[in-house]
Scaffold this active site. Structure first.
Site, short mmCIF file in Angstrom:
data_model
loop_
_atom_site.label_atom_id
_atom_site.label_comp_id
_atom_site.label_asym_id
_atom_site.label_seq_id
_atom_site.Cartn_x
_atom_site.Cartn_y
_atom_site.Cartn_z
N HIS A 210 11.21 -3.48 -3.45
CA HIS A 210 12.31 -3.77 -2.53
C HIS A 210 13.48 -2.80 -2.62
O HIS A 210 14.48 -2.98 -1.93
CB HIS A 210 12.80 -5.22 -2.70
CG HIS A 210 13.45 -5.48 -4.04
ND1 HIS A 210 12.73 -5.73 -5.17
CD2 HIS A 210 14.74 -5.56 -4.41
CE1 HIS A 210 13.56 -5.95 -6.19
NE2 HIS A 210 14.78 -5.85 -5.75
N1 UDP Z 1 10.11 -13.13 -8.82
C1 UDP Z 1 9.66 -14.34 -8.30
N2 UDP Z 1 8.88 -14.34 -7.18
C2 UDP Z 1 8.49 -13.19 -6.56
C3 UDP Z 1 8.95 -11.95 -7.08
C4 UDP Z 1 9.77 -11.95 -8.21
O1 UDP Z 1 9.97 -15.40 -8.86
O2 UDP Z 1 7.78 -13.25 -5.55
C5 UDP Z 1 11.01 -13.13 -10.01
C6 UDP Z 1 10.55 -12.30 -11.18
O3 UDP Z 1 9.69 -13.03 -12.03
C7 UDP Z 1 11.89 -11.99 -11.85
C8 UDP Z 1 12.85 -11.88 -10.68
O4 UDP Z 1 12.23 -12.56 -9.60
O5 UDP Z 1 12.28 -13.06 -12.69
C9 UDP Z 1 13.15 -10.46 -10.32
O6 UDP Z 1 13.92 -10.44 -9.19
P1 UDP Z 1 14.10 -9.17 -8.25
O7 UDP Z 1 12.88 -8.33 -8.32
O8 UDP Z 1 14.56 -9.69 -6.95
O9 UDP Z 1 15.35 -8.47 -8.90
P2 UDP Z 1 15.57 -7.22 -9.87
O10 UDP Z 1 14.97 -7.58 -11.19
O11 UDP Z 1 14.92 -6.07 -9.21
O12 UDP Z 1 17.05 -7.08 -9.92
#
Ligand code: UDP
Length: 364
Positions: A210
């Site tokens: 994303h």
């Molecule tokens: N996650 C989830 N469902 C999904 C994709 C990710 O629950 O379909 C969880 C994942 O396990 C983690 C978090 O969302 O705990 C990560 O969020 P994201 O990728 O939006 O944020 P980033 O870590 O990139 O800031």
């Protein structure tokens, strides 16, 4: 009685605040006098990116919802600041707790500090050095006005010391996201739906994407997906599509039987799939922490990381955003030759207790 306001706004915040709320609940139950309010800024507001997490992670209904979702970075920051300032004037705490690196983290720390309210930053001090990512700006601004830094790694501590932060304000406590992971492991469950029926441990991949650098240009998104499909030898790959990625992906009209596209999954379903996957391909920071602790091979489609401990001690490899670089890494996963998790200090499931103990001692 010390009073704390906990802020959550977007998906990666919810798994970080859940154990902190639970630690406060335990303190109250043990008879400690402490007040806390949970404020949802409304940055992510739909069920799949917000509501489901409250239910699955047993987070209580927020005491306030600021409705600050939508708009550009500046519009969102401004809307959250205006609403959060009002919230703080009506319910003034001793300290505001912000987590992670989203727009809400930045907006709420500024609003609090301008009202002379102390700020604690959970996951403070991490840096990628990449200012093309809004998250890095959020981290830098938040940390420039934070009073208490709760850090996930020794590397974060070093970053803060280099910036002149006094030692007594750095609290090396570990990772609340891993508290949630460890607490929820027994509850992981296979997602419902026919498309998941044939998945067996080790016979599929999971991917998430994303970041603007990967998904905003249709041609590079397509080139990356093509390279992934070519490298996984016909195995299935589950791709829960972030709202940010959905439109461009639709326009590409990719049609491969082994590319299993679905809406964002619940935490318990997503991590069930990750735990049993042959490998994970992602540009998420949080996912690299979870794959490390679960000892699942992880390829990161970024040139840098603010979480180098996941590459040094975990299962994460930084592969970059060039699809041509992917093949040798996928080959290694296919052959079962990946490195293993070596343990990361304090990522032990008890971080939130350390945070809440420190805060109650400091503000009582
Ligand atoms: N996650 C989830 N469902 C999904 C994709 C990710 O629950 O379909 C969880 C994942 O396990 C983690 C978090 O969302 O705990 C990560 O969020 P994201 O990728 O939006 O944020 P980033 O870590 O990139 O800031």
């Amino acid at each position: 009685m010390p009073k704390f306001t906990i802020v959550a706004g977007a998906r990666p915040n919810f798994m970080k605040i859940a154990p902190i709320i639970h630690a406060f609940q335990r303190q109250k139950k043990a008879g400690i006098e402490v007040g806390y309010r949970l404020v949802h800024t409304g940055q992510h507001y739909d069920k799949k990116m917000s509501g489901d997490f409250f239910e699955q992670l047993s987070i209580p209904e927020p005491d306030a919802n600021l409705g600050g979702g939508g708009g550009t970075q500046a519009e969102q920051t401004a809307a959250i600041m205006v609403a959060f300032e009002k919230e703080l004037m009506e319910n003034r705490p001793n300290l505001v707790i912000v987590v992670g690196d989203v727009t809400s983290t930045l907006a709420c720390s500024i609003a609090a500090k301008k009202l002379q309210i102390d700020v604690a930053h959970v996951e403070g001090g991490i840096r990628s050095g990449d200012l093309s990512m809004p998250e890095e700006i959020n981290r830098m601004v938040t940390d420039s006005i934070t009073d208490h830094f709760f850090t996930t790694s020794e590397i974060a501590n070093v970053n803060l010391r280099k910036a002149g932060v006094p030692e007594e304000r750095i609290h090396f406590v570990g990772n609340t996201m891993i508290d949630t992971l460890m607490a929820q492991l027994p509850n992981f469950r296979k997602p419902q739906g026919e498309m998941f029926n044939h998945l067996r441990p080790g016979n599929y991949f999971v991917m998430t994407m994303h970041r603007p650098a990967n998904v905003d240009q249709e041609h590079s998104l397509k080139a990356m997906i093509d390279a992934i499909l070519e490298g996984i030898g016909g195995l299935s790959i589950v791709f829960p599509v972030h709202p940010r990625t959905a439109k461009n992906l639709q326009n590409l009209g990719i049609n491969a039987a082994n590319l299993l596209l679905c809406e964002p999954l619940g935490y318990l379903e997503f991590n069930y799939l990750v735990k049993n996957a042959k490998g994970v391909i992602t540009d998420s920071g949080g996912v690299t922490e979870e794959t490390s602790v679960m000892d699942v091979p992880c390829i990161t489609l970024r040139d840098n990381t603010e979480r180098p401990e996941t590459t040094l001690l975990g299962t994460n490899e930084l592969v970059g955003t060039d699809p041509k670089k992917l093949k040798p890494y996928l080959d290694k996963i296919m052959k079962g030759e990946w490195k293993h998790y070596q343990g990361i200090p304090f990522w032990d499931g008890k971080t939130a207790d350390r945070i809440v103990d420190t805060l109650i001692k400091t503000y009582s």
